[in-house]
Design an enzyme around this catalytic site. Sequence first.
Site, PDB file in Angstrom:
ATOM      1  N   GLN A  32       0.851  -1.211   0.000  1.00  0.00           N
ATOM      2  CA  GLN A  32       0.000   0.000   0.000  1.00  0.00           C
ATOM      3  C   GLN A  32       0.880   1.253   0.000  1.00  0.00           C
ATOM      4  O   GLN A  32       2.084   1.183   0.297  1.00  0.00           O
ATOM      5  CB  GLN A  32      -0.894   0.012   1.251  1.00  0.00           C
ATOM      6  CG  GLN A  32      -0.159  -0.212   2.556  1.00  0.00           C
ATOM      7  CD  GLN A  32      -0.989  -0.955   3.591  1.00  0.00           C
ATOM      8  OE1 GLN A  32      -2.230  -0.912   3.606  1.00  0.00           O
ATOM      9  NE2 GLN A  32      -0.299  -1.663   4.486  1.00  0.00           N
ATOM     10  N   GLU A 107       0.733  -8.351  11.590  1.00  0.00           N
ATOM     11  CA  GLU A 107       0.563  -7.188  10.697  1.00  0.00           C
ATOM     12  C   GLU A 107       1.229  -7.535   9.368  1.00  0.00           C
ATOM     13  O   GLU A 107       2.389  -7.952   9.335  1.00  0.00           O
ATOM     14  CB  GLU A 107       1.217  -5.964  11.339  1.00  0.00           C
ATOM     15  CG  GLU A 107       1.554  -4.810  10.377  1.00  0.00           C
ATOM     16  CD  GLU A 107       0.350  -4.245   9.630  1.00  0.00           C
ATOM     17  OE1 GLU A 107      -0.610  -3.812  10.301  1.00  0.00           O
ATOM     18  OE2 GLU A 107       0.390  -4.245   8.377  1.00  0.00           O
ATOM     19  N   GLY A 140      -2.822 -12.002   8.088  1.00  0.00           N
ATOM     20  CA  GLY A 140      -3.679 -12.519   9.152  1.00  0.00           C
ATOM     21  C   GLY A 140      -4.422 -13.783   8.759  1.00  0.00           C
ATOM     22  O   GLY A 140      -4.641 -14.661   9.599  1.00  0.00           O
ATOM     23  N   ASP A 158      -7.930  -5.201  13.686  1.00  0.00           N
ATOM     24  CA  ASP A 158      -7.818  -3.768  13.435  1.00  0.00           C
ATOM     25  C   ASP A 158      -7.237  -3.593  12.041  1.00  0.00           C
ATOM     26  O   ASP A 158      -6.063  -3.251  11.854  1.00  0.00           O
ATOM     27  CB  ASP A 158      -6.907  -3.127  14.485  1.00  0.00           C
ATOM     28  CG  ASP A 158      -6.732  -1.636  14.232  1.00  0.00           C
ATOM     29  OD1 ASP A 158      -5.747  -1.066  14.771  1.00  0.00           O
ATOM     30  OD2 ASP A 158      -7.532  -1.055  13.487  1.00  0.00           O
ATOM     31  N   SER A 159      -8.081  -3.904  11.058  1.00  0.00           N
ATOM     32  CA  SER A 159      -7.560  -3.927   9.678  1.00  0.00           C
ATOM     33  C   SER A 159      -8.011  -2.690   8.913  1.00  0.00           C
ATOM     34  O   SER A 159      -8.821  -1.902   9.390  1.00  0.00           O
ATOM     35  CB  SER A 159      -8.099  -5.176   8.957  1.00  0.00           C
ATOM     36  OG  SER A 159      -9.486  -4.987   8.677  1.00  0.00           O
ATOM     37  N   THR A 160      -7.515  -2.591   7.727  1.00  0.00           N
ATOM     38  CA  THR A 160      -8.030  -1.600   6.796  1.00  0.00           C
ATOM     39  C   THR A 160      -9.396  -2.093   6.320  1.00  0.00           C
ATOM     40  O   THR A 160      -9.839  -3.173   6.713  1.00  0.00           O
ATOM     41  CB  THR A 160      -7.066  -1.504   5.586  1.00  0.00           C
ATOM     42  OG1 THR A 160      -6.667  -2.836   5.218  1.00  0.00           O
ATOM     43  CG2 THR A 160      -5.827  -0.694   5.937  1.00  0.00           C
ATOM     44  N   ASP A 161     -10.050  -1.331   5.482  1.00  0.00           N
ATOM     45  CA  ASP A 161     -11.367  -1.733   4.971  1.00  0.00           C
ATOM     46  C   ASP A 161     -11.234  -2.924   4.023  1.00  0.00           C
ATOM     47  O   ASP A 161     -10.118  -3.253   3.596  1.00  0.00           O
ATOM     48  CB  ASP A 161     -12.014  -0.529   4.255  1.00  0.00           C
ATOM     49  CG  ASP A 161     -12.428   0.563   5.258  1.00  0.00           C
ATOM     50  OD1 ASP A 161     -12.179   1.750   4.987  1.00  0.00           O
ATOM     51  OD2 ASP A 161     -12.961   0.202   6.321  1.00  0.00           O
TER      52      ASP A 161
HETATM   53  N1  SAM Z   1      -7.867   2.094  12.567  1.00  0.00           N
HETATM   54  C1  SAM Z   1      -7.781   1.822  11.138  1.00  0.00           C
HETATM   55  C2  SAM Z   1      -9.140   1.626  10.532  1.00  0.00           C
HETATM   56  O1  SAM Z   1     -10.100   1.457  11.264  1.00  0.00           O
HETATM   57  O2  SAM Z   1      -9.218   1.655   9.292  1.00  0.00           O
HETATM   58  C3  SAM Z   1      -6.908   0.635  10.918  1.00  0.00           C
HETATM   59  C4  SAM Z   1      -5.503   0.977  11.279  1.00  0.00           C
HETATM   60  S1  SAM Z   1      -4.285  -0.226  11.070  1.00  0.00           S
HETATM   61  C5  SAM Z   1      -2.966   0.776  10.549  1.00  0.00           C
HETATM   62  C6  SAM Z   1      -4.753  -1.164   9.651  1.00  0.00           C
HETATM   63  C7  SAM Z   1      -3.670  -2.203   9.376  1.00  0.00           C
HETATM   64  O3  SAM Z   1      -4.215  -3.410   8.837  1.00  0.00           O
HETATM   65  C8  SAM Z   1      -2.632  -1.731   8.343  1.00  0.00           C
HETATM   66  O4  SAM Z   1      -1.387  -1.568   8.966  1.00  0.00           O
HETATM   67  C9  SAM Z   1      -2.602  -2.857   7.291  1.00  0.00           C
HETATM   68  O5  SAM Z   1      -1.305  -3.102   6.786  1.00  0.00           O
HETATM   69  C10 SAM Z   1      -3.146  -4.010   8.105  1.00  0.00           C
HETATM   70  N2  SAM Z   1      -3.677  -5.125   7.294  1.00  0.00           N
HETATM   71  C11 SAM Z   1      -4.469  -5.045   6.198  1.00  0.00           C
HETATM   72  N3  SAM Z   1      -4.714  -6.282   5.703  1.00  0.00           N
HETATM   73  C12 SAM Z   1      -4.072  -7.173   6.517  1.00  0.00           C
HETATM   74  C13 SAM Z   1      -3.953  -8.603   6.524  1.00  0.00           C
HETATM   75  N4  SAM Z   1      -4.536  -9.356   5.576  1.00  0.00           N
HETATM   76  N5  SAM Z   1      -3.226  -9.181   7.508  1.00  0.00           N
HETATM   77  C14 SAM Z   1      -2.621  -8.408   8.464  1.00  0.00           C
HETATM   78  N6  SAM Z   1      -2.674  -7.053   8.503  1.00  0.00           N
HETATM   79  C15 SAM Z   1      -3.406  -6.438   7.539  1.00  0.00           C
END
Ligand code: SAM
Length: 288
Positions: A32, A107, A140, A158-161
């Site tokens: 990303q 992560e 994950g 706590d992932s991205t969308d």
């Molecule tokens: N608070 C934010 C929200 O509600 O959108 C989320 C914050 S946190 C930084 C989101 C994290 O999810 C990112 O660092 C991203 O790299 C991680 N992420 C996304 N897909 C993932 C996956 N398949 N496995 C592990 N981490 C993942």
Amino acid sequence: MAENWINETLYPDWGQRFLVTRELARVKSAFQDIVIAETSSHGRVMFLDGVTQITERDEFVYQEMLTHVPLLAHGDARRVLIIGAGDGGVLRRVLQHRGVEQAVMVEIDGEVIRLCQEHMPMIAGDAWTNPRGQVIVGDGIDYVRRAPDGSFDVIIVDSTDPIGVGEVLFTDEFYENAARILGPAGIIVNQCGVPFMQADELRDTSARRAKFFAEVSAYVAAVPTYVGGFMTLGWSAKAAGLRDVPVATIRERAEAAGILGQTRYWSPEMHASCFNLPPYIAENLRPA
Ligand code: SAM
């Protein structure tokens, strides 16, 4: 000197913008686009693919509610799995709980961890070096596939969308494995977007989670920089009845856990009331 603004690009026709006083990082990782900037209104802010992830000023709202609600509802959470949360804020709050023996954080993007350690160290504090914490850089979905049955008490996603790398964390396969690796009183919570703009995120994941969990619900938090009103956090429990805990019990557990008086958004009263959903949000939940 010309003003420098960052416009959030989550929605093509609506969004917020931040006046940037200093850009701290702009990296294209394998997963990303990562931008961290100093802003005049919210302190340091991280954007992933143009979407606001966390701000120094209001991160406490989200991190406290995503962490303390499931851990205190469970009442005896010792092994916690955190997925995503690359800024370390959830890890920090999980480790505040005296009863937690092990917090595993998975992560996918090591660059997010590296850049947050460098430019947003206040989010995680000393969580990165806590011996009860284990940080794994990986997907994950792969982790939950391999984890043993019943190996966790609480899972926090706590992932991205559900676009890009985050998409796999909103699938049947993910939830089926999550149910398998949770103990009999296990709970999983996940960021479920802002229903005023992303109702399908809550509706779709609630329907999926209902296939594998006895209790499916959601709770809300007012996160100023997740534009569109209430942010929902999806709730799923292996056993019915784990959600509704009396305020007095929540308070006792928070005292024992060492977090009472340490929070700025979560409180026993906020915990007890956060599952009361406005009808426009509740309509997206399948019957629990
Ligand atoms: N608070 C934010 C929200 O509600 O959108 C989320 C914050 S946190 C930084 C989101 C994290 O999810 C990112 O660092 C991203 O790299 C991680 N992420 C996304 N897909 C993932 C996956 N398949 N496995 C592990 N981490 C993942």
